[in-house]
Design an enzyme around this catalytic site. Structure first.
Site, PDB file in Angstrom:
ATOM      1  N   TYR A  38      11.658   0.071 -32.495  1.00  0.00           N
ATOM      2  CA  TYR A  38      10.422   0.790 -32.857  1.00  0.00           C
ATOM      3  C   TYR A  38       9.837   0.222 -34.147  1.00  0.00           C
ATOM      4  O   TYR A  38       8.644  -0.063 -34.231  1.00  0.00           O
ATOM      5  CB  TYR A  38      10.723   2.286 -32.994  1.00  0.00           C
ATOM      6  CG  TYR A  38       9.484   3.180 -32.967  1.00  0.00           C
ATOM      7  CD1 TYR A  38       8.815   3.429 -31.771  1.00  0.00           C
ATOM      8  CD2 TYR A  38       8.999   3.782 -34.127  1.00  0.00           C
ATOM      9  CE1 TYR A  38       7.689   4.256 -31.733  1.00  0.00           C
ATOM     10  CE2 TYR A  38       7.885   4.613 -34.097  1.00  0.00           C
ATOM     11  CZ  TYR A  38       7.236   4.844 -32.898  1.00  0.00           C
ATOM     12  OH  TYR A  38       6.125   5.663 -32.872  1.00  0.00           O
ATOM     13  N   ASN A  52      -3.181   3.341 -27.066  1.00  0.00           N
ATOM     14  CA  ASN A  52      -2.323   4.365 -27.682  1.00  0.00           C
ATOM     15  C   ASN A  52      -0.963   4.514 -27.016  1.00  0.00           C
ATOM     16  O   ASN A  52      -0.020   4.992 -27.652  1.00  0.00           O
ATOM     17  CB  ASN A  52      -3.102   5.701 -27.629  1.00  0.00           C
ATOM     18  CG  ASN A  52      -2.247   6.892 -27.923  1.00  0.00           C
ATOM     19  OD1 ASN A  52      -1.939   7.177 -29.085  1.00  0.00           O
ATOM     20  ND2 ASN A  52      -1.830   7.618 -26.878  1.00  0.00           N
ATOM     21  N   VAL A  55       4.535  13.685 -35.212  1.00  0.00           N
ATOM     22  CA  VAL A  55       3.502  14.466 -34.521  1.00  0.00           C
ATOM     23  C   VAL A  55       4.172  15.104 -33.311  1.00  0.00           C
ATOM     24  O   VAL A  55       4.917  14.424 -32.594  1.00  0.00           O
ATOM     25  CB  VAL A  55       2.351  13.543 -34.031  1.00  0.00           C
ATOM     26  CG1 VAL A  55       1.266  14.363 -33.333  1.00  0.00           C
ATOM     27  CG2 VAL A  55       1.765  12.726 -35.178  1.00  0.00           C
TER      28      VAL A  55
HETATM   29  N1  LIG Z   1       4.763  11.568 -31.943  1.00  0.00           N
HETATM   30  C1  LIG Z   1       5.021  10.937 -33.080  1.00  0.00           C
HETATM   31  O1  LIG Z   1       5.733  11.446 -33.954  1.00  0.00           O
HETATM   32  C2  LIG Z   1       4.398   9.582 -33.326  1.00  0.00           C
HETATM   33  C3  LIG Z   1       4.371   9.091 -34.633  1.00  0.00           C
HETATM   34  C4  LIG Z   1       3.805   7.848 -34.872  1.00  0.00           C
HETATM   35  C5  LIG Z   1       3.264   7.121 -33.819  1.00  0.00           C
HETATM   36  N2  LIG Z   1       3.295   7.626 -32.565  1.00  0.00           N
HETATM   37  C6  LIG Z   1       2.712   6.819 -31.473  1.00  0.00           C
HETATM   38  O2  LIG Z   1       1.706   7.554 -30.832  1.00  0.00           O
HETATM   39  C7  LIG Z   1       1.514   7.033 -29.500  1.00  0.00           C
HETATM   40  C8  LIG Z   1       1.429   8.162 -28.525  1.00  0.00           C
HETATM   41  O3  LIG Z   1       2.696   8.779 -28.431  1.00  0.00           O
HETATM   42  P1  LIG Z   1       2.919  10.360 -28.395  1.00  0.00           P
HETATM   43  O4  LIG Z   1       3.677  10.734 -29.596  1.00  0.00           O
HETATM   44  O5  LIG Z   1       1.654  11.070 -28.086  1.00  0.00           O
HETATM   45  O6  LIG Z   1       3.975  10.440 -27.181  1.00  0.00           O
HETATM   46  P2  LIG Z   1       3.868  10.913 -25.672  1.00  0.00           P
HETATM   47  O7  LIG Z   1       5.157  10.463 -25.082  1.00  0.00           O
HETATM   48  O8  LIG Z   1       3.491  12.338 -25.579  1.00  0.00           O
HETATM   49  O9  LIG Z   1       2.655  10.051 -25.066  1.00  0.00           O
HETATM   50  C9  LIG Z   1       2.767   8.707 -24.709  1.00  0.00           C
HETATM   51  C10 LIG Z   1       2.054   8.490 -23.370  1.00  0.00           C
HETATM   52  O10 LIG Z   1       2.091   7.090 -23.065  1.00  0.00           O
HETATM   53  C11 LIG Z   1       2.322   6.958 -21.681  1.00  0.00           C
HETATM   54  N3  LIG Z   1       2.897   5.644 -21.385  1.00  0.00           N
HETATM   55  C12 LIG Z   1       4.145   5.191 -21.658  1.00  0.00           C
HETATM   56  N4  LIG Z   1       4.284   3.946 -21.194  1.00  0.00           N
HETATM   57  C13 LIG Z   1       3.122   3.593 -20.629  1.00  0.00           C
HETATM   58  C14 LIG Z   1       2.656   2.420 -19.986  1.00  0.00           C
HETATM   59  N5  LIG Z   1       3.450   1.358 -19.791  1.00  0.00           N
HETATM   60  N6  LIG Z   1       1.373   2.392 -19.531  1.00  0.00           N
HETATM   61  C15 LIG Z   1       0.569   3.462 -19.682  1.00  0.00           C
HETATM   62  N7  LIG Z   1       0.962   4.614 -20.275  1.00  0.00           N
HETATM   63  C16 LIG Z   1       2.218   4.665 -20.735  1.00  0.00           C
HETATM   64  C17 LIG Z   1       3.287   8.102 -21.343  1.00  0.00           C
HETATM   65  O11 LIG Z   1       3.303   8.400 -19.955  1.00  0.00           O
HETATM   66  C18 LIG Z   1       2.727   9.229 -22.204  1.00  0.00           C
HETATM   67  O12 LIG Z   1       1.769  10.001 -21.504  1.00  0.00           O
HETATM   68  C19 LIG Z   1       2.674   6.051 -29.274  1.00  0.00           C
HETATM   69  O13 LIG Z   1       2.204   4.727 -29.443  1.00  0.00           O
HETATM   70  C20 LIG Z   1       3.649   6.421 -30.365  1.00  0.00           C
HETATM   71  O14 LIG Z   1       4.503   5.360 -30.717  1.00  0.00           O
HETATM   72  C21 LIG Z   1       3.842   8.830 -32.286  1.00  0.00           C
END
Ligand SMILES: NC(=O)c1ccc[n+]([C@@H]2O[C@H](COP(=O)([O-])OP(=O)(O)OC[C@H]3O[C@@H](n4cnc5c(N)ncnc54)[C@H](O)[C@@H]3O)[C@@H](O)[C@H]2O)c1
Length: 278
Positions: free
Chosen positions: A154, A90, A187
């Site tokens: 992205y 994730n 989200v």
């Molecule tokens: N928030 C949105 O609107 C949204 C929409 C679609 C997809 N996503 C995807 O959901 C996933 C989670 O993101 P989120 O929105 O919860 O953001 P977030 O930034 O809250 O969480 C992402 C987490 O990943 C960790 N991370 C980053 N690089 C890392 C690495 N190299 N190794 C291990 N951990 C690492 C960060 O420290 C963080 O805790 C991502 O893949 C993101 O692209 C998010």
């Protein structure tokens, strides 16, 4: 796959969607939840929350772009709780900009948004194929089915993540590997906050429908990560490949496939409104 009594790993588990999935797995009776994040103290906090709710958890500081870390994560989960049944790949980042984005930033987002899933599959597949069962959920994005205005890195890496998830499902689906691709629009999370800052308020991440941007987010909604986690666990129970917390995305994807020229014209129109709001 039922969640109860399964051993689960969640990467990017320290915050946002990953944190909510990790907490929900504990509540659903997982035998153990490994919370992995490059933010080690953040992972420790989430594991402590799961334990405080009476469920077994383990925190791991792991950089998903390092294959040794990914292997160590799977091995630690197995040592402490038993073979990993469910792996939520994730962790992800967003980088604003287009082809001008510097090579090192392109490489960083490739490593996290795509290559981390390859490392996870490599580490998991031998055990899964030997046992004849195992589950990988890859967090991609609606941007992986449509596009991401304002961020070529992205859009491109999330399309690659969906492609990998499909390929894994096709290649190993009859040999015990179950795969899902999670493709949300906006989200609430740190990533969303970064996007708002770097892409501008009007180009929320994954706001890629017919009208797009803030208008689309207003229509489709910015979801709470706890609600997304509940949807994800239901989809895992149903072993459903495509997880769309915003169901409208299915319509947008259909429109894109049905008439790509029209879809591109619509997206260009919206892009020009973003560049020239007047
Ligand atoms: N928030 C949105 O609107 C949204 C929409 C679609 C997809 N996503 C995807 O959901 C996933 C989670 O993101 P989120 O929105 O919860 O953001 P977030 O930034 O809250 O969480 C992402 C987490 O990943 C960790 N991370 C980053 N690089 C890392 C690495 N190299 N190794 C291990 N951990 C690492 C960060 O420290 C963080 O805790 C991502 O893949 C993101 O692209 C998010």
């Amino acid at each position: 796959m039922e969640i109860a009594d399964q051993v689960a790993v969640v990467t990017g588990g320290a915050s946002g969607i990953g944190r909510s999935i990790a907490l929900a797995l504990g509540d659903a009776g997982a035998r153990g939840v490994v919370v992995a994040d490059i933010d080690g103290p953040g992972a420790v906090k989430v594991a402590a929350e799961i334990e405080a709710a009476g469920h077994p958890a383990l925190a791991m500081s792991a950089d998903m772009t390092q294959e040794a870390d990914v292997r160590a994560l799977v091995a630690a989960g197995e040592d402490v709780f038993g073979p990993v049944d469910l792996f939520f790949s994730n962790a992800g980042i967003i980088v604003a900009g287009g082809v001008e984005v510097a090579d090192d930033a392109w490489q960083r987002i490739w490593a996290i948004n795509v290559h981390s899933h390859i490392y996870a599959a490599r580490a998991l597949l031998p055990g899964i194929l030997a046992r004849g069962r195992g589950y990988m959920v890859i967090t991609a994005s609606a941007a992986g089915l449509l596009t991401q205005l304002g961020s070529a890195p992205y859009a491109v890496t999330k399309h690659a993540a969906v492609a990998l998830a499909e390929w894994l499902s096709i290649t190993y689906g009859d040999r015990g590997l179950i795969v899902s691709a999670l493709c949300p629009q906006a989200v609430t999370s740190n990533l969303l906050a970064t996007s708002r800052r770097e892409l501008g308020e009007s180009a929320l991440p994954d706001s890629v429908g017919e009208t797009g941007g803030s208008a689309q987010a207003a229509v489709d909604g910015v979801l709470d990560p706890d609600d997304v986690a509940a949807i994800v666990l239901d989809a895992v129970r149903a072993e459903q490949f495509l997880i769309l917390p915003h169901p409208e995305v299915a319509t947008y994807e259909r429109r894109r496939a049905d008439d790509r020229e029209r879809w591109l014209r619509g997206m260009r129109r919206f892009q020009s409104q973003l560049s020239d709001p007047a």
